[in-house]
Design a protein around this motif. Structure first.
Motif, PDB file in Angstrom:
ATOM      1  N   LEU A  91       0.851  -1.187   0.000  1.00  0.00           N
ATOM      2  CA  LEU A  91       0.000   0.000   0.000  1.00  0.00           C
ATOM      3  C   LEU A  91       0.890   1.242   0.000  1.00  0.00           C
ATOM      4  O   LEU A  91       1.001   1.990   0.979  1.00  0.00           O
ATOM      5  CB  LEU A  91      -0.921  -0.024   1.237  1.00  0.00           C
ATOM      6  N   PHE A  92       1.530   1.440  -1.122  1.00  0.00           N
ATOM      7  CA  PHE A  92       2.534   2.511  -1.199  1.00  0.00           C
ATOM      8  C   PHE A  92       1.900   3.894  -1.219  1.00  0.00           C
ATOM      9  O   PHE A  92       2.449   4.855  -0.693  1.00  0.00           O
ATOM     10  CB  PHE A  92       3.411   2.314  -2.458  1.00  0.00           C
ATOM     11  N   GLU A  93       0.677   4.012  -1.819  1.00  0.00           N
ATOM     12  CA  GLU A  93       0.037   5.318  -1.863  1.00  0.00           C
ATOM     13  C   GLU A  93      -0.297   5.787  -0.456  1.00  0.00           C
ATOM     14  O   GLU A  93      -0.096   6.954  -0.097  1.00  0.00           O
ATOM     15  CB  GLU A  93      -1.235   5.251  -2.713  1.00  0.00           C
ATOM     16  N   MET A  94      -0.815   4.853   0.348  1.00  0.00           N
ATOM     17  CA  MET A  94      -1.146   5.206   1.735  1.00  0.00           C
ATOM     18  C   MET A  94       0.118   5.536   2.508  1.00  0.00           C
ATOM     19  O   MET A  94       0.145   6.461   3.335  1.00  0.00           O
ATOM     20  CB  MET A  94      -1.892   4.049   2.404  1.00  0.00           C
ATOM     21  N   PHE A 154       9.363   6.470  -2.716  1.00  0.00           N
ATOM     22  CA  PHE A 154       9.099   6.494  -4.151  1.00  0.00           C
ATOM     23  C   PHE A 154       9.909   5.436  -4.882  1.00  0.00           C
ATOM     24  O   PHE A 154       9.429   4.805  -5.833  1.00  0.00           O
ATOM     25  CB  PHE A 154       9.447   7.875  -4.724  1.00  0.00           C
ATOM     26  N   MET A 155      11.167   5.229  -4.450  1.00  0.00           N
ATOM     27  CA  MET A 155      12.006   4.227  -5.097  1.00  0.00           C
ATOM     28  C   MET A 155      11.419   2.837  -4.909  1.00  0.00           C
ATOM     29  O   MET A 155      11.329   2.046  -5.867  1.00  0.00           O
ATOM     30  CB  MET A 155      13.432   4.278  -4.524  1.00  0.00           C
ATOM     31  N   GLN A 156      10.967   2.534  -3.651  1.00  0.00           N
ATOM     32  CA  GLN A 156      10.392   1.199  -3.400  1.00  0.00           C
ATOM     33  C   GLN A 156       9.086   1.011  -4.166  1.00  0.00           C
ATOM     34  O   GLN A 156       8.808  -0.074  -4.698  1.00  0.00           O
ATOM     35  CB  GLN A 156      10.147   1.020  -1.897  1.00  0.00           C
ATOM     36  N   TYR A 157       8.333   2.120  -4.276  1.00  0.00           N
ATOM     37  CA  TYR A 157       7.092   2.048  -5.025  1.00  0.00           C
ATOM     38  C   TYR A 157       7.396   1.808  -6.506  1.00  0.00           C
ATOM     39  O   TYR A 157       6.752   1.009  -7.179  1.00  0.00           O
ATOM     40  CB  TYR A 157       6.316   3.341  -4.822  1.00  0.00           C
ATOM     41  N   LEU A 162       6.239  -1.391  -8.876  1.00  0.00           N
ATOM     42  CA  LEU A 162       5.522  -1.284 -10.135  1.00  0.00           C
ATOM     43  C   LEU A 162       6.346  -1.904 -11.277  1.00  0.00           C
ATOM     44  O   LEU A 162       5.776  -2.528 -12.183  1.00  0.00           O
ATOM     45  CB  LEU A 162       5.243   0.187 -10.451  1.00  0.00           C
ATOM     46  N   TYR A 163       7.672  -1.724 -11.225  1.00  0.00           N
ATOM     47  CA  TYR A 163       8.534  -2.282 -12.268  1.00  0.00           C
ATOM     48  C   TYR A 163       8.466  -3.804 -12.258  1.00  0.00           C
ATOM     49  O   TYR A 163       8.422  -4.443 -13.314  1.00  0.00           O
ATOM     50  CB  TYR A 163       9.971  -1.801 -12.048  1.00  0.00           C
ATOM     51  N   GLY A 182       5.474  -5.098 -13.915  1.00  0.00           N
ATOM     52  CA  GLY A 182       5.399  -4.854 -15.357  1.00  0.00           C
ATOM     53  C   GLY A 182       4.763  -3.540 -15.716  1.00  0.00           C
ATOM     54  O   GLY A 182       4.585  -3.226 -16.905  1.00  0.00           O
ATOM     55  N   ASN A 183       4.437  -2.733 -14.705  1.00  0.00           N
ATOM     56  CA  ASN A 183       3.854  -1.413 -14.958  1.00  0.00           C
ATOM     57  C   ASN A 183       5.004  -0.401 -15.096  1.00  0.00           C
ATOM     58  O   ASN A 183       5.326   0.349 -14.179  1.00  0.00           O
ATOM     59  CB  ASN A 183       2.922  -1.029 -13.808  1.00  0.00           C
ATOM     60  N   HIS A 184       5.611  -0.402 -16.304  1.00  0.00           N
ATOM     61  CA  HIS A 184       6.805   0.429 -16.499  1.00  0.00           C
ATOM     62  C   HIS A 184       6.475   1.913 -16.524  1.00  0.00           C
ATOM     63  O   HIS A 184       7.260   2.728 -16.029  1.00  0.00           O
ATOM     64  CB  HIS A 184       7.523   0.015 -17.788  1.00  0.00           C
ATOM     65  N   ASP A 185       5.312   2.258 -17.065  1.00  0.00           N
ATOM     66  CA  ASP A 185       4.956   3.679 -17.103  1.00  0.00           C
ATOM     67  C   ASP A 185       4.787   4.227 -15.701  1.00  0.00           C
ATOM     68  O   ASP A 185       5.250   5.328 -15.364  1.00  0.00           O
ATOM     69  CB  ASP A 185       3.658   3.862 -17.893  1.00  0.00           C
TER      70      ASP A 185
END
Length: 579
Positions: free
Chosen positions: A7-10, A29-32, A36-37, A40-43
């Motif tokens: 739950l990175f947004e929280m 942000f780096m861990q988030y 995502l990377y 597979g969510n590269h964007d």
């Protein structure tokens, strides 16, 4: 706990509410982004990585997106990195490579076409290199021109695009120092492809250079002149343009370096030597002679002479011989070519400066087996007038010619013998007169020693008034008032009237005594003189070879010293008076 549940947004919102520092947020942000990377969510991952810029090492992110399929994500990250002015030369290279791989010209133009230097967020030189390597020459030229990277602009124009006209115009816009250096570097290439325009620019660069109005140079700045001699190698394969350039420099700038005139002379001699058309050859001949007579080769006489000899330009060789007073070489040249009239002309023109030319001419004609009576007669006439050679030597010289007869030198010998007979008669007359004068003087001396002297002067020799006692009388015949004598005399023993002339004679005698032992001077004059007998006779007259005596030995040697001194003075005065 939130990280474990992804739950990175929280977690981010919680960190912000608790005022976590930027390093802590960057870590989240780096861990988030890593999460995502991995999904597979590269964007999305790139967007999180972008939020770490300034805290996270860019290489950590770049390595994740080096795959060709993720080049869009890498481009987005690098763009942001540049906008925040945190990119280095490698990042710029990578971003431009991304644009070129994507063939995204609009993004590329947007990246490089900034309005001012303050908006540039990359290393311009690196960008130029990358664009040039990728073949985006127009973009590279834009950067080079707008950011004054003149060398890169010219490299691309000349080496890649081959647009020589544009490159030459660009050089004409540069300040003097950069225009000069670039012409030295690219001058040969430009001369090969656009020789006329390149020559025009070089003419301006070497006279009074001013940049083009639309250029970078200050047109109000003082004019500069490049050293024209340094640009001569540029014209190596363009003799026509080289001649035009050299002639322009010699006319517009007479104080051009000596190399300009040396090269121009060599070029004119080459053209003259290879020209076949008689009229054109005559014109080139006149141009070469005119250049030699311009006075520009006084200090490099030898160099000009070598150039004329290399191209067999005989008129130039003869002119330089004459300027250098090399009369022997001029004579030798005409002798080699058997130009008899020119041999006589050289003797007549330069014989006063070098009399030995006449002797050489006589020897030359004497060795010729053909009929040269006309020329021999001309030479003999001048030798006779100037008395350059003894008659015996003339006869011995002409004896080598089997065709020469006595008739050739008959007139010469007759006139020579007549002159010598006249000279002998004059000398005998002079000797007889001297002997008579000597006899007369000796008689006077004898009378002074044995007979009384009657003084009959009635006027003073100084004031010209009637002579009154007390008076002073001298054996020379002058009489003075005693007070006049005391006022004007320098010594009691010398006549004031005769003293100046006597002093001159005594000075001459002393000078002769000083020169009697000058053996080296005598030898030198003897060696250099055309008439050795006259030199020896002159030294005999000076008393070099015998002891100097002023009068003959007296009949008796019992004269008192004072009487002997007085007689010597009398002899001296009588000698001067008789002369």
């Amino acid at each position: 706990m939130l990280f474990k549940k992804n739950l990175f947004e929280m977690a981010i919102n919680l960190a912000k509410s608790q005022h976590l520092d930027s390093d802590g947020l960057a870590q989240i942000f780096m861990q988030y982004g890593d999460h995502l990377y991995s999904k597979g969510n590269h964007d999305g991952a790139v967007q999180q990585y972008i939020r770490t810029i300034g805290r996270l090492e860019p290489s950590y992110v770049i390595r994740k997106f080096l795959d060709a399929q993720r080049i869009h994500n890498l481009t987005a990250y690098l763009q942001t990195l540049h906008r925040q002015s945190l990119a280095n030369a490698d990042h710029t290279t990578l971003l431009l490579n991304c644009y070129t791989k994507l063939k995204d010209s609009s993004k590329l133009e947007e990246f490089i076409k900034t309005k001012s230097e303050s908006e540039v967020h990359f290393d311009v030189e690196t960008a130029i290199k990358v664009l040039r390597q990728a073949g985006y020459y127009s973009h590279a030229l834009y950067l080079a021109e707008n950011h004054a990277h003149h060398e890169w602009y010219l490299k691309i124009q000349l080496e890649d695009i081959k647009n020589y006209q544009e490159a030459l115009q660009y050089i004409g816009k540069l300040p003097f120092e950069q225009a000069e250096s670039n012409m030295k570097r690219y001058g040969k290439i430009l001369m090969h492809h656009i020789p006329e325009q390149t020559t025009q620019l070089l003419k301006g660069l070497c006279t009074d250079y001013r940049p083009s109005p639309e250029g970078w140079g200050d047109r109000e700045a003082p004019c500069f002149r490049a050293n024209s001699e340094e640009f001569i190698p540029i014209f190596a394969n363009n003799p026509r343009e080289l001649k035009a350039f050299l002639e322009h420099m010699s006319e517009v700038q007479p104080d051009s370096p000596q190399g300009i005139y040396d090269t121009l002379l060599e070029l004119r001699l080459q053209n003259w030597a290879h020209e076949k058309d008689p009229q054109a050859k005559e014109k080139l001949h006149a141009e070469a002679i005119s250049l030699l007579k311009s006075g520009r080769f006084c200090d490099v006489f030898d160099k000009a002479l070598v150039l004329c000899q290399m191209h067999d330009f005989q008129d130039g060789v003869l002119y330089l011989y004459e300027q250098g007073k090399l009369f022997q070489q001029i004579m030798h040249y005409h002798m080699q070519h058997e130009q008899y009239r020119q041999v006589i002309a050289v003797c007549e023109r330069h014989g006063e400066q070098d009399p030995s030319l006449w002797e050489q001419a006589l020897s030359y004609f004497a060795r010729k087996e053909e009929d040269c009576k006309e020329y021999v007669a001309a030479v003999l006439k001048h030798i006779e007038n100037k008395n350059l050679m003894p008659p015996l030597l003339v006869v011995q010289t002409l004896a080598h010619n089997s065709t020469a007869t006595l008739s050739i030198i008959r007139d010469y010998l007759v006139q020579k013998l007549q002159k010598q007979s006249q000279q002998i008669a004059q000398d005998e007359l002079r000797v007889r007169r001297y002997r008579e004068e000597t006899t007369r003087i000796r008689q006077e001396i004898q009378e002074l020693k044995s007979s009384p002297k009657i003084f009959q002067k009635t006027k003073c020799s100084i004031c010209n008034s009637a002579l009154e006692l007390p008076s002073v009388h001298f054996l020379c015949g002058h009489s003075f008032h005693q007070h006049c004598f005391e006022s004007y005399s320098e010594s009691d023993a010398d006549c004031p009237t005769c003293l100046p002339e006597n002093r001159k004679v005594m000075d001459m005698i002393r000078a002769q005594e000083q020169k009697r032992d000058l053996h080296d001077q005598f030898q030198h004059q003897l060696k250099c003189s055309n008439d050795s007998f006259s030199v020896i006779a002159d030294y005999f007259g000076r008393g070099v070879f015998n002891k100097l005596t002023l009068l003959t030995d007296p009949p008796t040697s019992r004269l008192t010293p004072s009487l002997e001194a007085g007689l010597q003075r009398d002899l001296l005065m009588h000698s001067r008076r008789g002369t």
